[in-house]
Scaffold this active site. Structure first.
Site, PDB file in Angstrom:
ATOM      1  N   GLY A  35      -3.428   1.070  10.845  1.00  0.00           N
ATOM      2  CA  GLY A  35      -4.695   0.981  10.095  1.00  0.00           C
ATOM      3  C   GLY A  35      -5.870   1.505  10.915  1.00  0.00           C
ATOM      4  O   GLY A  35      -5.989   1.182  12.098  1.00  0.00           O
ATOM      5  N   GLY A  62       3.002   1.623   3.139  1.00  0.00           N
ATOM      6  CA  GLY A  62       4.064   0.613   3.032  1.00  0.00           C
ATOM      7  C   GLY A  62       5.210   1.095   2.157  1.00  0.00           C
ATOM      8  O   GLY A  62       6.384   0.935   2.502  1.00  0.00           O
ATOM      9  N   GLY A 121       0.823  -1.208   0.000  1.00  0.00           N
ATOM     10  CA  GLY A 121       0.000   0.000   0.000  1.00  0.00           C
ATOM     11  C   GLY A 121       0.853   1.252   0.000  1.00  0.00           C
ATOM     12  O   GLY A 121       2.094   1.181  -0.011  1.00  0.00           O
ATOM     13  N   ASP A 150      -0.559  12.705  14.912  1.00  0.00           N
ATOM     14  CA  ASP A 150      -1.255  13.849  15.529  1.00  0.00           C
ATOM     15  C   ASP A 150      -0.265  14.667  16.362  1.00  0.00           C
ATOM     16  O   ASP A 150      -0.298  15.900  16.356  1.00  0.00           O
ATOM     17  CB  ASP A 150      -2.391  13.335  16.427  1.00  0.00           C
ATOM     18  CG  ASP A 150      -3.261  12.321  15.704  1.00  0.00           C
ATOM     19  OD1 ASP A 150      -4.177  12.737  14.989  1.00  0.00           O
ATOM     20  OD2 ASP A 150      -2.984  11.108  15.809  1.00  0.00           O
ATOM     21  N   HIS A 154      -7.223   8.504  17.760  1.00  0.00           N
ATOM     22  CA  HIS A 154      -6.722   9.037  16.489  1.00  0.00           C
ATOM     23  C   HIS A 154      -7.933   9.328  15.610  1.00  0.00           C
ATOM     24  O   HIS A 154      -8.336   8.523  14.771  1.00  0.00           O
ATOM     25  CB  HIS A 154      -5.776   8.060  15.794  1.00  0.00           C
ATOM     26  CG  HIS A 154      -5.434   8.522  14.399  1.00  0.00           C
ATOM     27  ND1 HIS A 154      -4.672   9.649  14.163  1.00  0.00           N
ATOM     28  CD2 HIS A 154      -5.795   8.062  13.186  1.00  0.00           C
ATOM     29  CE1 HIS A 154      -4.583   9.839  12.858  1.00  0.00           C
ATOM     30  NE2 HIS A 154      -5.252   8.894  12.237  1.00  0.00           N
TER      31      HIS A 154
HETATM   32  N1  NAI Z   1      -3.012   6.069  12.478  1.00  0.00           N
HETATM   33  C1  NAI Z   1      -2.705   7.018  11.602  1.00  0.00           C
HETATM   34  O1  NAI Z   1      -2.199   8.087  11.996  1.00  0.00           O
HETATM   35  C2  NAI Z   1      -2.972   6.845  10.131  1.00  0.00           C
HETATM   36  C3  NAI Z   1      -3.610   5.727   9.656  1.00  0.00           C
HETATM   37  N2  NAI Z   1      -3.852   5.553   8.329  1.00  0.00           N
HETATM   38  C4  NAI Z   1      -4.521   4.310   7.927  1.00  0.00           C
HETATM   39  O2  NAI Z   1      -3.541   3.383   7.458  1.00  0.00           O
HETATM   40  C5  NAI Z   1      -4.158   2.403   6.641  1.00  0.00           C
HETATM   41  C6  NAI Z   1      -3.332   2.150   5.384  1.00  0.00           C
HETATM   42  O3  NAI Z   1      -3.272   3.310   4.589  1.00  0.00           O
HETATM   43  P1  NAI Z   1      -2.661   3.283   3.116  1.00  0.00           P
HETATM   44  O4  NAI Z   1      -1.347   2.597   3.091  1.00  0.00           O
HETATM   45  O5  NAI Z   1      -2.756   4.660   2.604  1.00  0.00           O
HETATM   46  O6  NAI Z   1      -3.749   2.382   2.380  1.00  0.00           O
HETATM   47  P2  NAI Z   1      -3.612   1.586   1.002  1.00  0.00           P
HETATM   48  O7  NAI Z   1      -5.006   1.235   0.625  1.00  0.00           O
HETATM   49  O8  NAI Z   1      -2.714   2.286   0.045  1.00  0.00           O
HETATM   50  O9  NAI Z   1      -2.843   0.264   1.450  1.00  0.00           O
HETATM   51  C7  NAI Z   1      -3.377  -0.653   2.331  1.00  0.00           C
HETATM   52  C8  NAI Z   1      -2.859  -2.015   1.933  1.00  0.00           C
HETATM   53  O10 NAI Z   1      -3.248  -2.940   2.931  1.00  0.00           O
HETATM   54  C9  NAI Z   1      -3.559  -4.155   2.305  1.00  0.00           C
HETATM   55  N3  NAI Z   1      -4.396  -4.936   3.220  1.00  0.00           N
HETATM   56  C10 NAI Z   1      -5.707  -4.795   3.486  1.00  0.00           C
HETATM   57  N4  NAI Z   1      -6.105  -5.734   4.356  1.00  0.00           N
HETATM   58  C11 NAI Z   1      -5.021  -6.460   4.664  1.00  0.00           C
HETATM   59  C12 NAI Z   1      -4.804  -7.584   5.505  1.00  0.00           C
HETATM   60  N5  NAI Z   1      -5.803  -8.134   6.180  1.00  0.00           N
HETATM   61  N6  NAI Z   1      -3.551  -8.091   5.589  1.00  0.00           N
HETATM   62  C13 NAI Z   1      -2.536  -7.537   4.897  1.00  0.00           C
HETATM   63  N7  NAI Z   1      -2.683  -6.476   4.061  1.00  0.00           N
HETATM   64  C14 NAI Z   1      -3.914  -5.946   3.963  1.00  0.00           C
HETATM   65  C15 NAI Z   1      -4.255  -3.746   1.008  1.00  0.00           C
HETATM   66  O11 NAI Z   1      -4.201  -4.777   0.038  1.00  0.00           O
HETATM   67  C16 NAI Z   1      -3.425  -2.523   0.606  1.00  0.00           C
HETATM   68  O12 NAI Z   1      -2.342  -2.872  -0.251  1.00  0.00           O
HETATM   69  C17 NAI Z   1      -5.574   2.933   6.377  1.00  0.00           C
HETATM   70  O13 NAI Z   1      -6.448   2.271   7.282  1.00  0.00           O
HETATM   71  C18 NAI Z   1      -5.466   4.398   6.745  1.00  0.00           C
HETATM   72  O14 NAI Z   1      -6.714   4.935   7.118  1.00  0.00           O
HETATM   73  C19 NAI Z   1      -3.433   6.484   7.405  1.00  0.00           C
HETATM   74  C20 NAI Z   1      -2.779   7.619   7.820  1.00  0.00           C
HETATM   75  C21 NAI Z   1      -2.529   7.894   9.220  1.00  0.00           C
HETATM   76  O1  OAA Z   2      -7.742  10.611   7.838  1.00  0.00           O
HETATM   77  C1  OAA Z   2      -7.392   9.580   7.254  1.00  0.00           C
HETATM   78  O2  OAA Z   2      -8.173   8.810   6.650  1.00  0.00           O
HETATM   79  C2  OAA Z   2      -5.952   9.169   7.338  1.00  0.00           C
HETATM   80  C3  OAA Z   2      -5.457   9.464   8.688  1.00  0.00           C
HETATM   81  O3  OAA Z   2      -5.737   8.734   9.631  1.00  0.00           O
HETATM   82  C4  OAA Z   2      -4.726  10.701   8.905  1.00  0.00           C
HETATM   83  O4  OAA Z   2      -4.185  11.280   7.967  1.00  0.00           O
HETATM   84  O5  OAA Z   2      -4.654  11.098  10.072  1.00  0.00           O
END
Ligand code: NAI
Ligand code: OAA
Length: 328
Positions: free
Chosen positions: A133, A18, A15, A162, A190
């Site tokens: 996630g 990643g 993703g 944050d 979050h």
């Molecule tokens: N806590 C935080 O501060 C933040 C959290 N996030 C969250 O991080 C997560 C990932 O974001 P991105 O990388 O942008 O999303 P993305 O959609 O680009 O990548 C997510 C990847 O996870 C894979 N995936 C889904 N379920 C899976 C599983 N059960 N096992 C292994 N791989 C799995 C998907 O195939 C995809 O390749 C999202 O839930 C997003 O909301 C994003 C930004 C900040």
């Molecule tokens: O808001 C979203 O979906 C992604 C996230 O968690 C952030 O950027 O804090």
């Protein structure tokens, strides 16, 4: 003598987070420039995702990182988490059209129940887990509850983005350097309800609250800016934060593993009753880290405004916990 390699599992490895994360782990930015790593990369058992993961692994190989001594692709957490020392749970189901929050919680509950069980069964008994996630706090809670044989304290959620966002906003407002800001923290979930708190923060020994001296700015500009930053990035980029999220994940794990030298950082951790937060609720707290352990900064005074903010973010988290209760 060179160090023994450690195993680092990353889910959602193909993703966008990643892609911004793996190269920095492999180059030693997370665990130190003397710490060899073996990457255990997990993606869903889907041809397209696995193919994309292979491509990322080819690129990692092409970097010839001296610290990257092994690399594996997995589609099953039962093999992907085998003996892992650090697990970064990034992969999650994003919200799709027409999906309610409860649907998202339920879909992710399945992922994090399965991953918690797998960690429980096969990971190192000291595994340090960071859930990125979303909804990160509740997903960490689910994984923790699904792994009864591992220490609950080893399951954490990412509030560091944050925290870093709040640091930059304070630096901009005061015209001071980020590097000079101490003792900032973010309480709670979050989500937009999180409470970024600069009441104890200092810059060059001066109190930040006195320096800013503007409660209206705090309530109407600072808190909404930090709280809604994720949405603002999506609006601007058309995609959610990736490089800054990966950076925060590196900071979180780096500090947990290698220590903060007495400085405060924010981690989402299962409460042990601190500040009246119910036991096991995964909540953002100010912590310091030393010798691979975090310690909550206790005894801070909570004024009426802060208590109101903390109550609001806690109520949201308790609601999320309630929404997944029947799945645990
Ligand atoms: N806590 C935080 O501060 C933040 C959290 N996030 C969250 O991080 C997560 C990932 O974001 P991105 O990388 O942008 O999303 P993305 O959609 O680009 O990548 C997510 C990847 O996870 C894979 N995936 C889904 N379920 C899976 C599983 N059960 N096992 C292994 N791989 C799995 C998907 O195939 C995809 O390749 C999202 O839930 C997003 O909301 C994003 C930004 C900040
Ligand atoms: O808001 C979203 O979906 C992604 C996230 O968690 C952030 O950027 O804090």
């Amino acid at each position: 003598m060179s160090k023994k390699p450690v195993r680092v599992a990353v889910t959602g490895a193909a993703g966008q987070i990643g892609y911004a994360l793996l190269f920095r782990i492999a180059s030693g930015e997370m665990l130190g420039k003397d710490q060899p790593v073996i990457l255990q990369l997990l993606e869903i058992p889907d041809e397209k995702a696995q193919k994309a993961l292979k491509g990322v692994m080819m690129e990692l190989q092409d970097c010839a990182f001296p610290l990257l001594v092994g690399m594996e692709a997995h589609s099953d957490p039962m093999t992907g988490f085998k003996d892992t020392d650090y697990a970064l749970l990034v992969g999650a189901r994003p919200r799709g059209p027409g999906m309610e929050r409860a649907d998202l919680l339920a879909a992710n509950a399945q992922i994090f129940t399965a991953q918690g069980k797998a960690l429980n069964a096969v990971a190192s008994r000291n595994v340090k887990v960071l859930v990125v996630g979303n909804p990160a706090n509740t997903n960490a809670y689910i994984a923790m509850k699904s792994a009864p044989d591992l220490p609950a304290k080893n399951f954490t959620a990412m509030l560091r983005l944050d925290h870093n966002r709040a640091l930059s906003q304070v630096a901009e407002k005061t015209g001071k350097a980020v590097a000079d800001i101490r003792k900032l923290c973010v309480w709670g979930n979050h989500s937009p309800t999180m409470y970024a708190d600069y009441r104890f923060a200092t810059i060059g020994g001066q109190n930040v609250k006195d320096l800013i001296d503007d409660q209206v700015w705090n309530e109407t500009v600072f808190l909404p800016t930090v709280g809604k930053r994720g949405a603002a990035i999506i609006e601007a980029r058309g995609l959610s934060s990736a490089a800054s999220a990966a950076n925060a994940a590196i900071d979180h794990m780096h500090d947990w593993a290698l220590g903060t030298g007495g400085e405060w950082v924010t981690m989402g951790i299962p409460s042990q009753g601190w500040y009246g937060i119910p036991k096991d609720t995964v909540f953002g707290f100010p912590v310091t880290c030393e010798n691979g352990e975090y310690k909550v900064v206790e005894g801070l005074p909570i004024d009426a405004f802060s208590q109101k903010c903390i109550d609001k973010t806690l109520a949201e988290l308790e609601g999320e916990k309630d929404g997944v209760k029947h799945l645990l």
